[in-house]
Design a protein around this motif. Structure first.
Motif, PDB file in Angstrom:
ATOM      1  N   ASP A 100      12.301 -53.637 -41.655  1.00  0.00           N
ATOM      2  CA  ASP A 100      12.334 -53.048 -42.990  1.00  0.00           C
ATOM      3  C   ASP A 100      13.719 -53.351 -43.568  1.00  0.00           C
ATOM      4  N   GLY A 101      13.778 -54.343 -44.460  1.00  0.00           N
ATOM      5  CA  GLY A 101      15.069 -54.790 -44.969  1.00  0.00           C
ATOM      6  C   GLY A 101      15.870 -53.694 -45.640  1.00  0.00           C
ATOM      7  N   GLY A 102      15.201 -52.846 -46.425  1.00  0.00           N
ATOM      8  CA  GLY A 102      15.913 -51.785 -47.119  1.00  0.00           C
ATOM      9  C   GLY A 102      16.525 -50.782 -46.162  1.00  0.00           C
ATOM     10  N   PHE A 103      15.749 -50.346 -45.180  1.00  0.00           N
ATOM     11  CA  PHE A 103      16.249 -49.396 -44.178  1.00  0.00           C
ATOM     12  C   PHE A 103      17.409 -50.002 -43.400  1.00  0.00           C
ATOM     13  N   CYS A 104      17.230 -51.225 -42.941  1.00  0.00           N
ATOM     14  CA  CYS A 104      18.260 -51.870 -42.121  1.00  0.00           C
ATOM     15  C   CYS A 104      19.557 -52.059 -42.899  1.00  0.00           C
ATOM     16  N   ALA A 105      19.450 -52.517 -44.131  1.00  0.00           N
ATOM     17  CA  ALA A 105      20.660 -52.760 -44.920  1.00  0.00           C
ATOM     18  C   ALA A 105      21.417 -51.456 -45.180  1.00  0.00           C
ATOM     19  N   ALA A 106      20.672 -50.389 -45.522  1.00  0.00           N
ATOM     20  CA  ALA A 106      21.322 -49.116 -45.837  1.00  0.00           C
ATOM     21  C   ALA A 106      21.976 -48.510 -44.594  1.00  0.00           C
ATOM     22  N   LEU A 107      21.253 -48.547 -43.456  1.00  0.00           N
ATOM     23  CA  LEU A 107      21.808 -47.941 -42.254  1.00  0.00           C
ATOM     24  C   LEU A 107      22.995 -48.748 -41.733  1.00  0.00           C
ATOM     25  N   GLN A 108      22.903 -50.063 -41.789  1.00  0.00           N
ATOM     26  CA  GLN A 108      24.021 -50.879 -41.323  1.00  0.00           C
ATOM     27  C   GLN A 108      25.259 -50.632 -42.185  1.00  0.00           C
ATOM     28  N   GLN A 109      25.069 -50.512 -43.491  1.00  0.00           N
ATOM     29  CA  GLN A 109      26.200 -50.222 -44.377  1.00  0.00           C
ATOM     30  C   GLN A 109      26.817 -48.876 -44.036  1.00  0.00           C
ATOM     31  N   GLU A 110      25.979 -47.895 -43.736  1.00  0.00           N
ATOM     32  CA  GLU A 110      26.482 -46.563 -43.388  1.00  0.00           C
ATOM     33  C   GLU A 110      27.290 -46.599 -42.090  1.00  0.00           C
ATOM     34  N   LEU A 111      26.796 -47.344 -41.091  1.00  0.00           N
ATOM     35  CA  LEU A 111      27.429 -47.346 -39.773  1.00  0.00           C
ATOM     36  C   LEU A 111      28.664 -48.241 -39.711  1.00  0.00           C
ATOM     37  N   THR A 112      28.792 -49.184 -40.628  1.00  0.00           N
ATOM     38  CA  THR A 112      29.953 -50.076 -40.610  1.00  0.00           C
ATOM     39  C   THR A 112      30.943 -49.783 -41.735  1.00  0.00           C
ATOM     40  N   GLY A 113      30.486 -49.059 -42.757  1.00  0.00           N
ATOM     41  CA  GLY A 113      31.340 -48.873 -43.931  1.00  0.00           C
ATOM     42  C   GLY A 113      32.323 -47.728 -43.826  1.00  0.00           C
ATOM     43  N   ASP A 114      31.941 -46.659 -43.117  1.00  0.00           N
ATOM     44  CA  ASP A 114      32.797 -45.466 -43.059  1.00  0.00           C
ATOM     45  C   ASP A 114      32.845 -44.970 -41.620  1.00  0.00           C
ATOM     46  N   PRO A 115      33.933 -45.193 -40.907  1.00  0.00           N
ATOM     47  CA  PRO A 115      34.024 -44.750 -39.510  1.00  0.00           C
ATOM     48  C   PRO A 115      33.778 -43.248 -39.340  1.00  0.00           C
ATOM     49  N   ALA A 116      34.183 -42.454 -40.312  1.00  0.00           N
ATOM     50  CA  ALA A 116      33.995 -41.009 -40.190  1.00  0.00           C
ATOM     51  C   ALA A 116      32.514 -40.646 -40.194  1.00  0.00           C
ATOM     52  N   VAL A 117      31.740 -41.302 -41.049  1.00  0.00           N
ATOM     53  CA  VAL A 117      30.301 -41.051 -41.089  1.00  0.00           C
ATOM     54  C   VAL A 117      29.657 -41.485 -39.773  1.00  0.00           C
ATOM     55  N   ARG A 118      30.059 -42.659 -39.281  1.00  0.00           N
ATOM     56  CA  ARG A 118      29.507 -43.134 -38.004  1.00  0.00           C
ATOM     57  C   ARG A 118      29.857 -42.175 -36.872  1.00  0.00           C
ATOM     58  N   ASP A 119      31.106 -41.699 -36.838  1.00  0.00           N
ATOM     59  CA  ASP A 119      31.517 -40.785 -35.774  1.00  0.00           C
ATOM     60  C   ASP A 119      30.692 -39.502 -35.813  1.00  0.00           C
ATOM     61  N   ALA A 120      30.382 -39.037 -37.022  1.00  0.00           N
ATOM     62  CA  ALA A 120      29.574 -37.822 -37.145  1.00  0.00           C
ATOM     63  C   ALA A 120      28.151 -38.064 -36.635  1.00  0.00           C
ATOM     64  N   ARG A 121      27.612 -39.237 -36.930  1.00  0.00           N
ATOM     65  CA  ARG A 121      26.274 -39.576 -36.437  1.00  0.00           C
ATOM     66  C   ARG A 121      26.270 -39.638 -34.905  1.00  0.00           C
ATOM     67  N   VAL A 122      27.296 -40.242 -34.341  1.00  0.00           N
ATOM     68  CA  VAL A 122      27.384 -40.369 -32.886  1.00  0.00           C
ATOM     69  C   VAL A 122      27.517 -38.995 -32.247  1.00  0.00           C
ATOM     70  N   ALA A 123      28.346 -38.141 -32.823  1.00  0.00           N
ATOM     71  CA  ALA A 123      28.535 -36.795 -32.278  1.00  0.00           C
ATOM     72  C   ALA A 123      27.225 -36.008 -32.301  1.00  0.00           C
ATOM     73  N   GLU A 124      26.469 -36.137 -33.378  1.00  0.00           N
ATOM     74  CA  GLU A 124      25.190 -35.431 -33.468  1.00  0.00           C
ATOM     75  C   GLU A 124      24.190 -35.966 -32.440  1.00  0.00           C
ATOM     76  N   ALA A 125      24.149 -37.284 -32.269  1.00  0.00           N
ATOM     77  CA  ALA A 125      23.250 -37.871 -31.271  1.00  0.00           C
ATOM     78  C   ALA A 125      23.645 -37.437 -29.867  1.00  0.00           C
ATOM     79  N   ARG A 126      24.949 -37.373 -29.611  1.00  0.00           N
ATOM     80  CA  ARG A 126      25.442 -36.926 -28.304  1.00  0.00           C
ATOM     81  C   ARG A 126      25.035 -35.472 -28.053  1.00  0.00           C
ATOM     82  N   ARG A 127      25.203 -34.620 -29.054  1.00  0.00           N
ATOM     83  CA  ARG A 127      24.859 -33.205 -28.921  1.00  0.00           C
ATOM     84  C   ARG A 127      23.367 -33.020 -28.657  1.00  0.00           C
ATOM     85  N   ARG A 128      22.524 -33.739 -29.411  1.00  0.00           N
ATOM     86  CA  ARG A 128      21.078 -33.604 -29.245  1.00  0.00           C
ATOM     87  C   ARG A 128      20.624 -34.090 -27.865  1.00  0.00           C
ATOM     88  N   CYS A 129      21.242 -35.177 -27.397  1.00  0.00           N
ATOM     89  CA  CYS A 129      20.860 -35.700 -26.085  1.00  0.00           C
ATOM     90  C   CYS A 129      21.210 -34.684 -25.000  1.00  0.00           C
TER      91      CYS A 129
END
Length: 564
Positions: A468-497
């Motif tokens: 899904d080009g739209g999903f992939c482009a948006a998520l990749q931009q989110e994960l590479t564009g702002d380290p703080a946003v990526r770190d928050a995503r990683v922390a949430e995934a770590r907590r849920r796991c």
């Protein structure tokens, strides 16, 4: 300039007549009429019939005489090339409705006539260009155009020949897209084939008959039937002898059960003679990765390097186990292990190019068959040039591919008689899967999908065969564009796991692994999440592979086995 019309022969508007609006090099703009409505479309020059009739640019006041005369000369030269094309095809127009008594011999007569036509038209072309240089090229541009237009028989012979053919064969042109659409929508029968279409079908049948005749002679000289059977039996016997040692090696070091299809792939490779191996090389397919261990299951890796990274490219998900290289742009094929134990199917992708691995499906030999049929199609299966005899080298490659197909079908896909594009239409992805995705896998940036239950903080659909080009482009931009946003995503995934919900960690870990691009932080976060998720899911061997890959992701090459 007066109005000019062309027939569109390729793309969604194939079969329609169009009025040219403008031309600029290879790009054309034209108007078409669909169910009475006029619309403007952009085309490439190759999408229209007789593109040589279309000047490279509309003539304008800004062009000097030299440009106009040079373009006019090129157009005349192209007309003679097109005349040669049309005269060749008249061979089958004249025979379109005759009884088919010996099509192979008819093909031989056709190729002989092509040689005579080519020589005759080349002489005509040379004479016309000499006259142009001596008489027309000395005139002002406007007068030169008028002289050429006044004598189409000499200067525009293809155009004159087409008009003459239309008078001899009423309704010669192909049925239009609009006619076929009307038939489908209104439930009417398809329009009857035109003389051109009947001639094209006869040409294809004659070519096929000659190919089969020549192939039988060639095969008898290169690989008799008895040799086929003996080679297959010997290959199967060898695989049975070596299988236990190979299975033990992969169970011990990778924790994987090798599927039966990989052993059939091995037997297929062992059964090939020189012509079959050359055919595989023609397709740029080469056994690689785990197949390097089949000849010597005890072979180790170079000191200090984990053997599990042999054949493992930088972006390979841990689930991916390379078994074949595909030639250009790092194309490679791998067995896919969702659960860390059993093989789900085959995936592939271009390591040096775009696109993901796709949903795993099929077997190694099915992957070879799909590649083979694309190769078959590109070697003239579609009759892109219906008036051109087969080039000798193309004919030789088609013979080798035909042999390779026959050998492959003794191991797998023996019930699939379709060839070329027909094969891909018959055995492509199901409409259900294309529309709704895989019910067991959630979407990931690598396109393989994550086999895991539960919702994720990042909204993900089911994984489809294509990204899904739209999903992939948006998520990749989110994960590479702002380290703080990526770190928050990683922390949430770590907590849920840690709370017993590993879906986020697995999917996000795979995303970050795919888009690491040499970034140490993304590499670290990907490895952390993947290791955590795999262990929570009981896929400890995938966790170990992820860690081994993380340690060696900076290797300059993916071949790490010790030299033999």
């Amino acid at each position: 300039m007066e109005r000019q019309f062309v027939r569109i022969v390729d793309g969604p508007f194939a079969g329609l007549d169009a009025e040219l609006v403008s031309a600029d090099g290879q790009s054309l703009t034209a108007r078409v009429s669909i169910f009475g409505r006029r619309t403007t479309v952009d085309l490439h020059r190759h999408q229209v019939a007789h593109p040589e009739d279309v000047p490279a640019l509309w003539y304008s006041e800004e062009e000097d005489d030299g440009q106009v005369l040079a373009g006019l000369r090129e157009q005349i030269a192209a007309q003679y090339d097109d005349l040669e094309y049309g005269k060749r095809f008249e061979f089958f127009l004249e025979r379109a409705d005759l009884p088919e008594e010996d099509l192979a011999q008819e093909w031989d007569a056709y190729t002989a006539s092509c040689a005579e036509i080519d020589a005759h038209v080349r002489r005509q072309r040379a004479a016309a260009l000499r006259t142009f240089d001596q008489e027309i090229a000395l005139l002002p541009a406007g007068e030169a155009r008028r002289r050429v237009a006044a004598d189409p028989g000499r200067w525009l012979p293809a155009k004159a020949a087409r008009e003459e053919r239309r008078s001899r064969y009423p309704g010669i042109d192909r049925s239009t897209t609009e006619e076929r659409l009307r038939a489908t929508i209104l439930g009417e029968p398809d329009p009857p084939p035109t003389p051109w279409e009947r001639a094209g079908r006869r040409r294809a049948a004659a070519r096929c008959a000659a190919e089969l005749r020549d192939y039988a002679v060639w095969k008898a000289a290169n690989r008799p039937q008895e040799q086929d059977e003996q080679a297959r039996s010997a290959a199967v016997a060898q695989v049975e002898r070596e299988r236990a040692a190979i299975e033990e090696r992969f169970a011990r070091d990778w924790g994987f059960q090798l599927p039966d299809p990989i052993f059939r792939f091995r037997a297929f490779l062992l059964s090939l003679g020189p012509a079959g191996k050359q055919a595989l090389d023609d397709l740029e397919l080469c056994p690689f990765g785990i197949m390097d261990l089949f000849d010597d299951p005890a072979r180790g890796s170079r000191p200090g390097i984990d053997v599990r990274v042999h054949g493992r490219y930088y972006r390979d998900p841990p689930e991916f186990l390379t078994f074949m290289h595909g030639g250009t742009d790092g194309l490679h094929f791998g067995l896919w292990y969702d659960d860390g134990r059993t093989c789900t199917g085959v995936a592939s992708y271009y390591n040096n190019d775009g696109g993901g691995v796709g949903l795993p499906s099929g077997t190694p030999l099915e992957a070879v068959r799909r590649t083979l049929e694309w190769g078959w199609r590109h070697l003239g299966d579609q009759d892109d040039d219906p008036a051109d005899p087969t080039d000798p080298e193309v004919a030789a490659r088609r013979r080798r591919l035909r042999l390779l197909r026959e050998v492959l079908m003794t191991f797998e896909t023996g019930d699939r008689d379709e060839q070329g594009e027909d094969y891909h239409k018959a055995y492509g992805q199901s409409p259900e899967l294309l529309e709704h995705g895989d019910p067991d896998r959630i979407e990931t940036l690598d396109g393989g999908g994550a086999l895991v239950d539960g919702d994720t903080a990042i909204k993900r659909d089911r994984q489809r065969p294509w990204d899904d080009g739209g999903f992939c482009a948006a998520l990749q931009q989110e994960l590479t564009g702002d380290p703080a946003v990526r770190d928050a995503r990683v922390a949430e995934a770590r907590r849920r796991c840690a709370a017993g919900h590993p879906a986020d960690a697995l999917a996000l870990g795979r995303d970050l692994h795919w888009i690491s691009a040499g970034d140490p932080e993304r590499e670290h976060q990907a490895n952390e999440l993947l290791t955590m998720a795999y262990r929570a899911l009981g896929r400890d061997n995938l966790a170990a592979i992820a860690q081994a890959h993380h340690r060696h992701r900076d290797l300059p090459q993916v071949h790490v086995l010790e030299k033999t």
